[in-house]
Design a protein around this motif. Structure first.
Motif, PDB file in Angstrom:
ATOM      1  N   PRO A 275       0.783  -1.232   0.000  1.00  0.00           N
ATOM      2  CA  PRO A 275       0.000   0.000   0.000  1.00  0.00           C
ATOM      3  C   PRO A 275       0.816   1.284   0.000  1.00  0.00           C
ATOM      4  O   PRO A 275       0.253   2.378  -0.118  1.00  0.00           O
ATOM      5  CB  PRO A 275      -0.818  -0.104   1.297  1.00  0.00           C
ATOM      6  CG  PRO A 275      -0.022  -0.999   2.176  1.00  0.00           C
ATOM      7  CD  PRO A 275       0.683  -1.963   1.280  1.00  0.00           C
ATOM      8  N   ILE A 276       2.173   1.160   0.105  1.00  0.00           N
ATOM      9  CA  ILE A 276       3.030   2.347   0.171  1.00  0.00           C
ATOM     10  C   ILE A 276       4.047   2.304  -0.967  1.00  0.00           C
ATOM     11  O   ILE A 276       4.577   1.242  -1.316  1.00  0.00           O
ATOM     12  CB  ILE A 276       3.773   2.421   1.517  1.00  0.00           C
ATOM     13  CG1 ILE A 276       2.780   2.384   2.679  1.00  0.00           C
ATOM     14  CG2 ILE A 276       4.636   3.681   1.584  1.00  0.00           C
ATOM     15  CD1 ILE A 276       1.793   3.530   2.715  1.00  0.00           C
ATOM     16  N   GLN A 277       4.314   3.458  -1.531  1.00  0.00           N
ATOM     17  CA  GLN A 277       5.342   3.631  -2.561  1.00  0.00           C
ATOM     18  C   GLN A 277       6.475   4.464  -1.956  1.00  0.00           C
ATOM     19  O   GLN A 277       6.233   5.507  -1.355  1.00  0.00           O
ATOM     20  CB  GLN A 277       4.735   4.354  -3.761  1.00  0.00           C
ATOM     21  CG  GLN A 277       5.693   4.627  -4.921  1.00  0.00           C
ATOM     22  CD  GLN A 277       4.973   5.252  -6.095  1.00  0.00           C
ATOM     23  OE1 GLN A 277       4.197   4.589  -6.773  1.00  0.00           O
ATOM     24  NE2 GLN A 277       5.206   6.532  -6.336  1.00  0.00           N
ATOM     25  N   SER A 278       7.729   3.991  -2.110  1.00  0.00           N
ATOM     26  CA  SER A 278       8.857   4.695  -1.500  1.00  0.00           C
ATOM     27  C   SER A 278      10.097   4.533  -2.382  1.00  0.00           C
ATOM     28  O   SER A 278       9.993   4.105  -3.540  1.00  0.00           O
ATOM     29  CB  SER A 278       9.104   4.170  -0.080  1.00  0.00           C
ATOM     30  OG  SER A 278      10.042   4.968   0.613  1.00  0.00           O
ATOM     31  N   ALA A 279      11.261   4.859  -1.842  1.00  0.00           N
ATOM     32  CA  ALA A 279      12.498   4.800  -2.627  1.00  0.00           C
ATOM     33  C   ALA A 279      13.622   4.190  -1.807  1.00  0.00           C
ATOM     34  O   ALA A 279      13.679   4.341  -0.578  1.00  0.00           O
ATOM     35  CB  ALA A 279      12.904   6.183  -3.112  1.00  0.00           C
ATOM     36  N   ARG A 280      14.490   3.474  -2.509  1.00  0.00           N
ATOM     37  CA  ARG A 280      15.712   2.918  -1.922  1.00  0.00           C
ATOM     38  C   ARG A 280      16.836   3.151  -2.928  1.00  0.00           C
ATOM     39  O   ARG A 280      16.755   2.707  -4.084  1.00  0.00           O
ATOM     40  CB  ARG A 280      15.527   1.428  -1.625  1.00  0.00           C
ATOM     41  CG  ARG A 280      16.767   0.724  -1.090  1.00  0.00           C
ATOM     42  CD  ARG A 280      16.375  -0.572  -0.415  1.00  0.00           C
ATOM     43  NE  ARG A 280      17.317  -1.656  -0.646  1.00  0.00           N
ATOM     44  CZ  ARG A 280      17.264  -2.847  -0.063  1.00  0.00           C
ATOM     45  NH1 ARG A 280      16.294  -3.092   0.807  1.00  0.00           N
ATOM     46  NH2 ARG A 280      18.139  -3.781  -0.332  1.00  0.00           N
ATOM     47  N   ILE A 450      23.570   2.272   1.000  1.00  0.00           N
ATOM     48  CA  ILE A 450      22.136   2.177   0.734  1.00  0.00           C
ATOM     49  C   ILE A 450      21.416   3.182   1.638  1.00  0.00           C
ATOM     50  O   ILE A 450      21.778   3.334   2.813  1.00  0.00           O
ATOM     51  CB  ILE A 450      21.577   0.764   1.024  1.00  0.00           C
ATOM     52  CG1 ILE A 450      22.404  -0.315   0.320  1.00  0.00           C
ATOM     53  CG2 ILE A 450      20.115   0.659   0.614  1.00  0.00           C
ATOM     54  CD1 ILE A 450      22.074  -1.724   0.779  1.00  0.00           C
ATOM     55  N   MET A 451      20.397   3.838   1.099  1.00  0.00           N
ATOM     56  CA  MET A 451      19.536   4.709   1.897  1.00  0.00           C
ATOM     57  C   MET A 451      18.090   4.470   1.481  1.00  0.00           C
ATOM     58  O   MET A 451      17.801   4.446   0.282  1.00  0.00           O
ATOM     59  CB  MET A 451      19.908   6.186   1.703  1.00  0.00           C
ATOM     60  CG  MET A 451      21.329   6.518   2.114  1.00  0.00           C
ATOM     61  SD  MET A 451      21.687   8.291   2.130  1.00  0.00           S
ATOM     62  CE  MET A 451      21.571   8.657   0.387  1.00  0.00           C
ATOM     63  N   ASN A 452      17.206   4.277   2.443  1.00  0.00           N
ATOM     64  CA  ASN A 452      15.813   3.997   2.091  1.00  0.00           C
ATOM     65  C   ASN A 452      14.885   4.349   3.249  1.00  0.00           C
ATOM     66  O   ASN A 452      15.312   4.509   4.395  1.00  0.00           O
ATOM     67  CB  ASN A 452      15.623   2.524   1.729  1.00  0.00           C
ATOM     68  CG  ASN A 452      15.890   1.581   2.886  1.00  0.00           C
ATOM     69  OD1 ASN A 452      17.037   1.172   3.110  1.00  0.00           O
ATOM     70  ND2 ASN A 452      14.870   1.242   3.644  1.00  0.00           N
ATOM     71  N   VAL A 453      13.605   4.447   2.927  1.00  0.00           N
ATOM     72  CA  VAL A 453      12.551   4.548   3.940  1.00  0.00           C
ATOM     73  C   VAL A 453      11.578   3.406   3.680  1.00  0.00           C
ATOM     74  O   VAL A 453      10.889   3.389   2.654  1.00  0.00           O
ATOM     75  CB  VAL A 453      11.826   5.898   3.898  1.00  0.00           C
ATOM     76  CG1 VAL A 453      10.648   5.894   4.881  1.00  0.00           C
ATOM     77  CG2 VAL A 453      12.788   7.034   4.240  1.00  0.00           C
ATOM     78  N   ALA A 454      11.555   2.448   4.591  1.00  0.00           N
ATOM     79  CA  ALA A 454      10.597   1.348   4.539  1.00  0.00           C
ATOM     80  C   ALA A 454       9.416   1.683   5.444  1.00  0.00           C
ATOM     81  O   ALA A 454       9.431   2.686   6.178  1.00  0.00           O
ATOM     82  CB  ALA A 454      11.263   0.045   4.968  1.00  0.00           C
ATOM     83  N   VAL A 455       8.395   0.827   5.412  1.00  0.00           N
ATOM     84  CA  VAL A 455       7.203   1.036   6.235  1.00  0.00           C
ATOM     85  C   VAL A 455       6.741  -0.324   6.769  1.00  0.00           C
ATOM     86  O   VAL A 455       6.525  -1.263   5.988  1.00  0.00           O
ATOM     87  CB  VAL A 455       6.068   1.707   5.431  1.00  0.00           C
ATOM     88  CG1 VAL A 455       4.832   1.890   6.329  1.00  0.00           C
ATOM     89  CG2 VAL A 455       6.508   3.048   4.869  1.00  0.00           C
TER      90      VAL A 455
END
Length: 518
Positions: A275-280, A450-455
């Motif tokens: 349900p979430i769109q993000s970037a890594r 690596i840099m990202n925002v997960a949920v």
């Protein structure tokens, strides 16, 4: 032919004339508190590179290599600034240095310079920006072009790439050399590759990663990684009835991870699409290093169930699949403002953690022995920028938050095999590191950033945690975890402040990333 020779001679005269018409502006040197040295020159039209070479209390004749040698590839706030927080400069020490400037495509030098340090004038502030540019007259090195000494016509070789653009580049550089310098003046997609996958990090997180300027962008010298809602792109009903197909067709948009059904997922009444769109973002194709000081200034996102991370993985998996080849987590955090563990302690955005993962195979992972957290007594890691750093040598790894040491990892003479006590806990298993002589194996190979925002997901947010005012909307063992999370949207989504500050309270913001060779 004679006419061409004459024109070439005229061109050479013009080049020599232009060489004599520019003088490198005098540098400003100052101490950094509590440790370090700053060297800068004012910016001006035509300057495209500033390099400084220096040694402490040691002669540096001509264009000899110094103990410290740096290229600065972009100006900031009107100055070309080099800062070195690794060097120790004491009161009365003499900094011998020389400068190199690339101006209008030509190189210029100022040689045999020196400066005597005075601890009575340390500073953490940037140098004062002059009111005039070089060549406008006035004080502090703004003499007219052509004044002062005449630079040499044999400048040192000019680098054709900026630090960090050469794969494993920098591994032969002298200690203290800046081998990766990202100031986010632009979004360099040759350096930062987007991962495109719904598989996440193997924890069944609720986001999928894509290359979209809604989720990753650079503005005003900062990188933003911001999660958004999948239905914002695909519309209502997509999560339980649509098909997320991110296989791609061209090299720039190919799916990067098929594991965990990462390239295509179909929605159903019980199995919701992410349900979430993000970037890594990662540097696996552009930069990796072994041994160095990594420093990142960043602000963590605030919002329930956000999971930001800045971390490293091995480029080649020299010792096998995860965790045999290791993982280094510089910083992880949770975005919740009111998340408590079973002891009532804050485990949300007031806390950050640094961790190393290692072991012969999953689930044998020795990370509890190489993990530390820091909890703020006031404020949060999402309310302001903090400096996260790691120093990695052949003997140990050290982790810092705002220059405070929070974790030292030294496995001892028996290495991580002995530290993990694997031979006793699982007799008969093979040691994947037995043929390496390195004390720190598997942390003796190139790692990339690596840099990202997960949920969310089914691992990082324990079911034993309590959140207020609304509890965690899913259980980690639920077969409908993504659906359960989404059905709690009215409780958690407002904590992301989507209608304030462009929704950037929920974004991880990164000011810079630097790596020095150690």
């Amino acid at each position: 032919m004679k006419e061409q020779v004459a024109l070439a001679g005229l061109a050479l005269c013009l080049v020599l004339s232009s060489v004599a018409a520019y003088t490198v502006p005098p540098a400003q040197l100052s101490l950094i508190s509590p440790k370090g040295l700053r060297i800068s020159i004012p910016d001006g039209p035509g300057i495209s590179l500033f390099a400084v070479h220096y040694s402490i209390n040691k002669a540096l004749p001509g264009v000899a290599a110094g103990d410290w040698n740096y290229d600065v590839t972009s100006p900031k706030n009107g100055y070309w600034v080099h800062e070195n927080t690794l060097v120790t400069v004491n009161d009365g020490d003499v900094v011998n240095y020389w400068l190199y400037v690339l101006y209008n495509g030509l190189g210029y030098q100022e040689l045999d310079l020196s400066w005597t340090a005075s601890e009575s004038k340390p500073t953490n502030a940037p140098p004062k920006v002059p009111t005039t540019i070089p060549g406008d007259g006035g004080d502090a090195g703004t003499d007219a072009p052509g004044s002062g000494s005449t630079p040499t016509n044999a400048p040192p070789k000019v680098p054709t790439t900026k630090p960090g653009d050469g794969g494993d580049a920098g591994t032969s550089d002298a200690p203290g050399t800046l081998i990766f310098d990202e100031q986010f003046d632009t979004f360099d997609l040759d350096r930062w590759e987007h991962e495109i996958t719904a598989g996440g990090g193997g924890n069944w997180e609720f986001q999928y990663y894509t290359n979209n300027r809604s989720n990753s962008y650079v503005r005003d010298g900062k990188l933003y990684i911001k999660p958004t809602l999948t239905e914002d792109k695909y519309g209502d009903g997509f999560l339980n009835s649509g098909v997320l197909n991110i296989w791609g067709a061209s090299p720039a948009d190919l799916c990067t991870g098929n594991y965990y059904y990462g390239c295509e997922r179909s929605g159903s009444a019980s199995n919701y699409i992410n349900p979430i769109q993000s970037a890594r973002l990662r540097t696996v194709k552009s930069f990796a290093f072994t041994h160095g000081r990594l420093e990142v200034e960043a602000k963590m996102p605030t919002g329930d169930w956000l999971w930001p991370a800045i971390w490293l993985l091995p480029k080649h998996n020299n010792y096998g699949g995860w965790p045999a080849s290791g993982e280094i987590d510089l910083v992880e955090s949770r975005g919740n403002l009111n998340l408590k563990d079973s002891n009532g302690d804050d485990v949300g955005v007031q806390q950050m953690g640094s961790t190393m993962h290692w072991g012969p195979f999953w689930p044998m992972n020795g990370y509890p022995k190489t993990h530390a957290t820091k909890t703020l007594s006031s404020g949060t890691f999402g309310s302001s920028f903090h400096k996260y750093a790691m120093e990695w040598t052949a003997d140990n790894l050290k982790f810092f938050i705002d220059d405070e040491l929070i974790l030292t990892v030294d496995p001892g003479s028996e290495g991580f095999w002995g530290l993990g006590n694997f031979a006793k806990d699982a007799p008969g298993i093979d040691n994947p590191w037995q043929y390496s002589s390195s004390k720190l194996v598997p942390f003796d190979q190139p790692f990339y950033l690596i840099m990202n925002v997960a949920v969310g997901g089914t691992a990082y947010f324990s079911d034993s945690f309590t959140n207020s005012p609304y509890p965690k909307p899913w259980l980690n063992n639920s077969p409908t975890a993504a659906k359960d999370f989404w059905l709690g949207k009215n409780n958690w989504y407002p904590t992301w402040n989507p209608d304030t500050n462009n929704g950037e309270d929920a974004a991880m913001q990164v000011n810079y990333v630097k790596v020095w060779k150690l």
